[in-house]
Design an enzyme around this catalytic site. Structure first.
Site, short mmCIF file in Angstrom:
data_model
loop_
_atom_site.label_atom_id
_atom_site.label_comp_id
_atom_site.label_asym_id
_atom_site.label_seq_id
_atom_site.Cartn_x
_atom_site.Cartn_y
_atom_site.Cartn_z
N ARG A 96 0.87 -1.17 0.00
CA ARG A 96 0.00 0.00 0.00
C ARG A 96 0.91 1.23 0.00
NH1 ARG A 96 -4.98 -2.08 0.82
NH2 ARG A 96 -5.13 -4.05 1.98
N CYS A 97 0.85 2.00 -1.08
CA CYS A 97 1.84 3.04 -1.33
C CYS A 97 1.27 4.44 -1.10
CB CYS A 97 2.36 2.90 -2.77
SG CYS A 97 3.58 4.15 -3.22
N GLY A 126 -7.64 -4.09 -5.97
CA GLY A 126 -9.01 -3.72 -5.63
C GLY A 126 -9.40 -2.38 -6.21
N ASP A 127 -10.54 -1.85 -5.73
CA ASP A 127 -11.05 -0.61 -6.30
C ASP A 127 -10.12 0.57 -6.04
OD1 ASP A 127 -11.65 -0.76 -3.58
OD2 ASP A 127 -13.42 0.51 -3.77
N ASP A 174 -12.93 -10.26 -1.09
CA ASP A 174 -14.25 -9.85 -0.60
C ASP A 174 -15.34 -9.89 -1.66
OD1 ASP A 174 -13.34 -9.37 1.99
OD2 ASP A 174 -12.71 -7.35 1.50
N ARG A 218 -15.03 -6.06 5.80
CA ARG A 218 -15.24 -4.82 6.54
C ARG A 218 -16.43 -4.04 6.00
NH1 ARG A 218 -10.53 -2.95 5.90
NH2 ARG A 218 -9.64 -4.01 7.71
N ARG A 555 6.12 -40.91 -15.93
CA ARG A 555 5.31 -41.60 -14.94
C ARG A 555 3.85 -41.42 -15.35
NH1 ARG A 555 9.77 -42.74 -13.99
NH2 ARG A 555 10.87 -42.88 -12.00
N HIS A 561 -11.90 -42.71 -9.39
CA HIS A 561 -13.06 -42.19 -8.68
C HIS A 561 -12.73 -41.24 -7.54
CE1 HIS A 561 -15.07 -45.35 -10.96
NE2 HIS A 561 -16.20 -44.71 -10.71
N GLN A 564 -14.46 -37.95 -7.73
CA GLN A 564 -15.83 -37.76 -7.29
C GLN A 564 -15.96 -37.81 -5.77
OE1 GLN A 564 -17.45 -40.97 -9.78
NE2 GLN A 564 -18.70 -39.43 -10.79
#
Length: 679
Positions: A96-97, A126-127, A174, A218, A555, A561, A564
C-alpha cells in the site's frame, strides 16, 4: 498440442493473429491486499504478452515499486512465471503506497515507465488500486510535459510514450467490485472458510457447542453470506443488511428451536464489519456473550483472520485469473487514445470489458440481494453424494438433507446424466408431469484434479526431466481434462472432441523435448479416459517414454473415482442451492399455470425443462429441444462452449495456435450488468 494445426473455418470469427504486440511494452503489477489467484493472472498476462511479441515487465511491490524504480521494474521471461500458478498470494509483491497518492510520487512513477517505454499497464488489485491507476492515466500527458520541462526526458520520448493504456483485473477476496460475478481470490477464500467450518462442526457436534465465526468483510458481507449458505449456518450478520431491532430475541429463539429439534450444534457467522441499525458494531464476542447469557449454551469464538487470504488458489480462481490475464492483454493491444481505462470482468461464463470508473462508482450501490433470498433455505448441509452438490440441491428444496436411493447411487458423469435425462423425459413427459433438471458446466466442478496435479508437479520438480501422464474421467466429454489442464498448467491435453493422430503425439513429444532445454524441466500431460480407443493411457505413456529416452522419463497416474470423492466445494454448494431454488420457483409457477379443472395438464414441451447457464444467464430450455443438440451415441452435447478455452490453454503452454476473439473487444456498461447480477 493435438489439433493445434487444424485449418480455420471460413466464417465471421475474428482471430487474435491480427493483433501484434511488436514494439509495445506491457508492465504487470499487483497492488493492495493480496488474493489467491493473482499469480495465475500475472502468469497469463506475461505469457500472452510475450506470445504476441510484446516486451513484458514485472513491477515488484506494486505502486511503491513503480515509484522507486530501479530493480523493482524487471523484464519478464517465459520461464519467469513457471511454478507460480499453484502459489497463493503474489510472488511479485504488493504494497500500500502513500507516495503514489501524491503528485510527486506519480511523477517519479511516470519517469520510471518512460525510461523503459512502458505505455501499457496491467493492474491487479481492488477498487482503490484501480482508481489510482485511472488517475495516473488522466494525468499522464501533464506528467510527461512536466518531465520534459525538467529535462528528465526529451521530446522524442514524450511523443513515443504519449498514450498510457490501462486494463485492470480485480483481485479481492471480498468480491466487493461491481460489474463482475466473481473477483480473483474470492472462491479460494471461501474454500479456506468452509474448510474451517467443516472442521469446527465435528468438534461442535461432539460437545454440543455453539460456534461464532468471524470472517473478513469490513464493508462487504459476501464471504460471510455465501459461507453461511454453503455450510448451513443458523444465523449470519453482514454489513449490507443490519438486523431488525430485536434481533437478539429472534436469534436466540431460532437457536433454541434448532436445538429442540435434536441438533447438537449451532453455527453463527459474523462479517467483521457487521453493525446493527443504529450503526453499533456487532462483534463476535458480543454475540457469544449474548448466547451464553440468554441460552446458557457452551459457546466459542473463532476468528479466521488472514488465513482466508492464504493457501493454494482454487481451480476456479486459477481459470478465472488465467482468462482475465489473457483478456487484459487483448484489451491493451486493441486500445486506442479514446479507449477508457477498463476492467476485465466475468459475467456468467464469459469475460467482458467494462469502463473502470463506472465500476468503481457503482461499488457502493452493489448489494447481495440474490444470495440473501436463499441463505435461510438450509437447515443443515452434509452432502457427500457422488455429485458433491446434489444433497445441497435436495436440501434446499425439502429443507432437510436427502440422498439418492441406492438404485441410483452409482456415480455418473455429467454427459451420462444428461443422456439419461433426455431419454427418460421424452418418455415420462407423456404422463403430464412437470419435470425439471438442473445442469451447468460448473455443477460437477473439478474439485480434486488441480490438487492432484499440483502434488504431481511438486514431485516432478524434485526430479528433473520428468513428464507425468494423467488420466481423468469424463466419458467422452473432455471438459474435466481441459479445465483441469488449464488450472494445473498442463503442457498437453488429449480429448475426444479434438481428434489427434500419431503426428500430433510426435509433435507433443518434440515440444516437451524443447522444453527440457529450458529451466522448466518437467511436463504434465492430461488424457480424457475416452479420448481415443487406440491411443490409450498406456500407449501414450510408452510412446513418450520411448521417444523421450535420454531426454526425460515418464510416470503415469489414473485418478479414477477419487475425482468424485471428498467434500463439495463452496461453489458447488452455493450454486446447487441457488439453482434449486430457481427450479422450485419455476415448477410451482408452471404447476399453477397447468392446473385446470382439478387436473394438471402439462403436455407442452415447455413444461419439461433443463435449467442451465448459457453464456451469461440461467435458461430453462425444453428438454424436447435437446434431441437436436445431443450426441446420443457418445452422450455429449454437439456444441461445447468450453472448447473456446483450449486455444488459451495451448497459448499458455507455448504452442502456436489460433484463438477466436469474436466475443472480445466490446466495451459494455456496468449499470445493465450490475442489475442483472442481482437477478
Amino acid at each position: 498440442m493435438a489439433g493445434a494445426s487444424a485449418p480455420k473455418r471460413q466464417d465471421t470469427r475474428k482471430f487474435f493473429e491480427n493483433l501484434s504486440g511488436a514494439g509495445k511494452s506491457i508492465a504487470v503489477l499487483t497492488s493492495g491486499g493480496d488474493a489467491q489467484g493473482m499469480n495465475a493472472a500475472v502468469r497469463a498476462a506475461v505469457r500472452m504478452g510475450i506470445y504476441v511479441g510484446a516486451k513484458v515487465y514485472f513491477i515488484h511491490e506494486g505502486y511503491q515499486g513503480m515509484v522507486d524504480g530501479g530493480d523493482n521494474i524487471k523484464e519478464a521471461k517465459w520461464e519467469s512465471v513457471s511454478s507460480m500458478l499453484q502459489v497463493g498470494g503474489t510472488v511479485i509483491g504488493s504494497a500500500r503506497c502513500k507516495d503514489f497518492r501524491t503528485h510527486e510520487g506519480r511523477l517519479k512513477a511516470a519517469h520510471n515507465l518512460v525510461q523503459r517505454d512502458i505505455t501499457n499497464l496491467c493492474v491487479i488489485g481492488g477498487d482503490g488500486s484501480l482508481t489510482g491507476a485511472n488517475l495516473f492515466r488522466e494525468e499522464w500527458s501533464s506528467l510527461l510535459e512536466e518531465l520534459l520541462q525538467q529535462g528528465l526526458i526529451d521530446e522524442e520520448a514524450t511523443q513515443r510514450n504519449s498514450e498510457l493504456h490501462i486494463v485492470g483485473m480485480v483481485g479481492s477476496i471480498d468480491n466487493d467490485f461491481c460489474g463482475t460475478d466473481m473477483t480473483i481470490g474470492t472462491d479460494s477464500a471461501l474454500h479456506r472458510i468452509i474448510e474451517v467450518v467443516d472442521a469446527i462442526m465435528t468438534t461442535a457436534q461432539s460437545h454440543q457447542r455453539t460456534f461464532v465465526l468471524e470472517v473478513m468483510g469490513r464493508h462487504c458481507g459476501y464471504l460471510a453470506l455465501v459461507s453461511a449458505l454453503a455450510c448451513g449456518a443458523d444465523w449470519v450478520f453482514i454489513p449490507e443488511m443490519p438486523p431488525e431491532d430485536g434481533w437478539e430475541d429472534n436469534m436466540c429463539q431460532k437457536l433454541s428451536e434448532i436445538r429442540s429439534r435434536g441438533s447438537r450444534l449451532n453455527i453463527i457467522i459474523v462479517a467483521e464489519g457487521a453493525t446493527d441499525r443504529q450503526g453499533q458494531h456487532i462483534t463476535s464476542d458480543f454475540v457469544k456473550d449474548l448466547v451464553v447469557r440468554r441460552l446458557g449454551f457452551d459457546t466459542r469464538v473463532t476468528i479466521l483472520g488472514h488465513v482466508q487470504r492464504g493457501g493454494t488458489p482454487s481451480a476456479f480462481d486459477r481459470i478465472l485469473a488465467s482468462r482475465m490475464g489473457v483478456e487484459a492483454v487483448l484489451a491493451l493491444l486493441e486500445a486506442s487514445a479514446n479507449t477508457p481505462a477498463c476492467v476485465v470482468s466475468l459475467v456468467g461464463n464469459q469475460a467482458v470489458r467494462l469502463p473502470l470508473m463506472e465500476c468503481v462508482q457503482m461499488v457502493s450501490m452493489f448489494v447481495l440481494e440474490t444470495d440473501m433470498r436463499f441463505v435461510f433455505l438450509l437447515s443443515y448441509c452434509n452432502a457427500k453424494a457422488p455429485f458433491p452438490n446434489v444433497n445441497a440441491f435436495f436440501e434446499s428444496v425439502f429443507k432437510k438433507p436427502l440422498r439418492f436411493p441406492s438404485a441410483v447411487e452409482k456415480p455418473f458423469a455429467f454427459s451420462e446424466i444428461l443422456y439419461l435425462c433426455v431419454q427418460c423425459v421424452l418418455h415420462l413427459h407423456a404422463l403430464c408431469v412437470n419435470i425439471f433438471f438442473l445442469f451447468n458446466d460448473c455443477i460437477l466442478f473439478y474439485v480434486c484434479v488441480n490438487q492432484t496435479c499440483d502434488r504431481i508437479k511438486q514431485s516432478a520438480s524434485g526430479t528433473k526431466r520428468r513428464v507425468f501422464i494423467i488420466e481423468t474421467m469424463g466419458g467422452y466429454c473432455g471438459y474435466l481434462a481441459t479445465v483441469g489442464g488449464l488450472a494445473a498448467g498442463a503442457d498437453t491435453v488429449y480429448i475426444y472432441e479434438e481428434p489427434f493422430d500419431i503426428r500430433d503425439l510426435q509433435a507433443n513429444v518434440e515440444h516437451l523435448t524443447e522444453k527440457m532445454k529450458t529451466s522448466i524441466q518437467r511436463g504434465l500431460v492430461l488424457r480424457n479416459e475416452n479420448c481415443n480407443e487406440n491411443f490409450t493411457t498406456d500407449f501414450i505413456y510408452q510412446l513418450y517414454s520411448e521417444e523421450g529416452r535420454g531426454v526425460f522419463d515418464c510416470r503415469k497416474n489414473i485418478l479414477g473415482h477419487m475425482q468424485q470423492g471428498g467434500a463439495p466445494s463452496p461453489f458447488d454448494r452455493n450454486f446447487g442451492t441457488k439453482i434449486a431454488a430457481k427450479a422450485m420457483q419455476w415448477i410451482t409457477r408452471t404447476l399453477k399455470e397447468s392446473y385446470k379443472g382439478g387436473k394438471v395438464f402439462a403436455n407442452s414441451e415447455d413444461t419439461a425443462c433443463l435449467l442451465g447457464m448459457r453464456r451469461r444467464t440461467l435458461v430453462f430450455q425444453p428438454v424436447a429441444q435437446l434431441r437436436d443438440e445431443t450426441d446420443f451415441v457418445h452422450r455429449i452435447p454437439k456444441e461445447q462452449w468450453w472448447l473456446k478455452l483450449r486455444p488459451l490453454m495451448k497459448i499458455l503452454a507455448k504452442y502456436k495456435t489460433s484463438y477466436d476473439v469474436s466475443d472480445s473487444g466490446q466495451l459494455e456498461h456496468v449499470t445493465f450488468l450490475c442489475s442483472r447480477n442481482l437477478q
